[in-house]
Design a protein around this motif. Sequence first.
Motif, PDB file in Angstrom:
ATOM      1  N   GLU A   1     -48.539 -42.926   6.465  1.00 54.50           N
ATOM      2  CA  GLU A   1     -48.529 -41.468   6.565  1.00 54.50           C
ATOM      3  C   GLU A   1     -49.899 -40.850   6.292  1.00 54.50           C
ATOM      4  OE1 GLU A   1     -44.992 -39.304   5.222  1.00 54.50           O
ATOM      5  OE2 GLU A   1     -44.229 -41.241   4.475  1.00 54.50           O
ATOM      6  N   GLU A   2     -50.685 -41.463   5.438  1.00 52.64           N
ATOM      7  CA  GLU A   2     -52.030 -40.933   5.187  1.00 52.64           C
ATOM      8  C   GLU A   2     -52.887 -41.021   6.444  1.00 52.64           C
ATOM      9  OE1 GLU A   2     -54.002 -42.556   1.842  1.00 52.64           O
ATOM     10  OE2 GLU A   2     -52.489 -41.913   0.382  1.00 52.64           O
ATOM     11  N   LYS A   3     -52.819 -42.161   7.103  1.00 52.99           N
ATOM     12  CA  LYS A   3     -53.596 -42.314   8.333  1.00 52.99           C
ATOM     13  C   LYS A   3     -53.022 -41.445   9.449  1.00 52.99           C
ATOM     14  CE  LYS A   3     -55.251 -46.920   7.154  1.00 52.99           C
ATOM     15  NZ  LYS A   3     -55.195 -48.377   7.433  1.00 52.99           N
ATOM     16  N   ALA A   4     -51.706 -41.314   9.506  1.00 53.12           N
ATOM     17  CA  ALA A   4     -51.097 -40.458  10.526  1.00 53.12           C
ATOM     18  C   ALA A   4     -51.571 -39.020  10.386  1.00 53.12           C
ATOM     19  CB  ALA A   4     -49.577 -40.535  10.417  1.00 53.12           C
ATOM     20  N   ALA A   5     -51.762 -38.573   9.150  1.00 53.73           N
ATOM     21  CA  ALA A   5     -52.178 -37.194   8.904  1.00 53.73           C
ATOM     22  C   ALA A   5     -53.585 -36.901   9.427  1.00 53.73           C
ATOM     23  CB  ALA A   5     -52.100 -36.889   7.416  1.00 53.73           C
TER      24      ALA A   5
END
Length: 402
Positions: A376-380
């Motif tokens: 989720e951090e990279k998706a953001a």
Amino acid sequence: MRIIDARVIVSCPGRNFVTLKIETESGVYGVGDATLNGREMAVVSYLTEHVVPQLIGRDASRISDLWEYLYKGAYWRRGPVTMTAIAAVDTALWDIKGKVAGLPVYQLLGGRARDGVTVYGHANAAGFDGLLSEISGYADLGYRAVRIQTGIPGLSSTYGVSKDRMFYEPADAALPTENVWSTARYLNHIPTVFQQVRAEFGPDLKLLHDVHHRLTPIEAARLGKSLEPYDLTWMEDPVPAELQEGFRLIRQHTTTPIAVGEVFNTIWDCQQLITEQLIDYIRATVVHAGGITHLRRIFDLAALYHVRSGSHGATDLSPVCMAAALHVDVSIPNFGLQEYMRHTPETDEVFPHAYHFEDGYLFPGEEPGLGVDIDEEKAARYPYRPASLPVNRLEDGTVHSW
């Protein structure tokens, strides 16, 4: 095992993806793909406003019950938005069930029916020399099957021919671009392409072609007959499938195998095509046909009528969906082929996965559940960007099937 949270994650690591993450009280979570190319935010709204509130507190282990609840409970059944949303829930629940059992999902579906999943790649180019180079590249990688798309002389753009050879994405602008189409030019050109390809690569390489719904039944019959000498594995989406009786006319004139179904959402969309043996491959996929639960129903029906699977696998299916597809592919008796368009490095970074390619096959991996996750951090880092599929017109300006 109650559901305590469900969140919709939208990201664009090269193209837009919608992911549903369902969390349970035990700490186990699952992920499902909810991407509908060009209409992503419609599914986001459907999930956020209507589906997610109904999931909280329900038993995550009751996959069949939740499927029926979301399908029958909506009253307004079927359609791509509804079925994509249901697919996301269903896929995430299968992921959870596999993790709880400590088994890859394919083991819960009956175990392996084959060692690996045969996949096909996309060879496309504006001209013939470039096309030969692309096909050779796939053959060097070990692919046993290749889809052939090429530019049409006299047309400035053609479906399936991309500027980026590796990562084809047709949703190319915030508002739809417009393409120009000529059936006559197409029908005259394509048989000459396959004649040259078959002469260059011999009889063993499986060749496929996507018509993309652009012909009438008699035009498709003509094309199929003209391609018979080149032994295609399939001719895909020869006509729009709303009139399913049209496929009977094609059948009367050609033995070229027919594949259809990437835009199908339910078993009822393809019931006549399957039971009357009007097609050879059904291309419905996990994300657009109600998830693993419903896709298995479609493939089970198809198996009774000598119809094999050929699931859609373009880049608008996230690695979550690709992983789910592979678990189905490896377990069903009537598997045919799996489309496989490689994702960008950014996409693979956002969606770490256990499946891998080797010598023309994909393998789903042995991790419990689907064997795929979302960072989720990279998706953001990759926010949503509006992107639409093109619109197609004839040379006189008439809107035509894209």
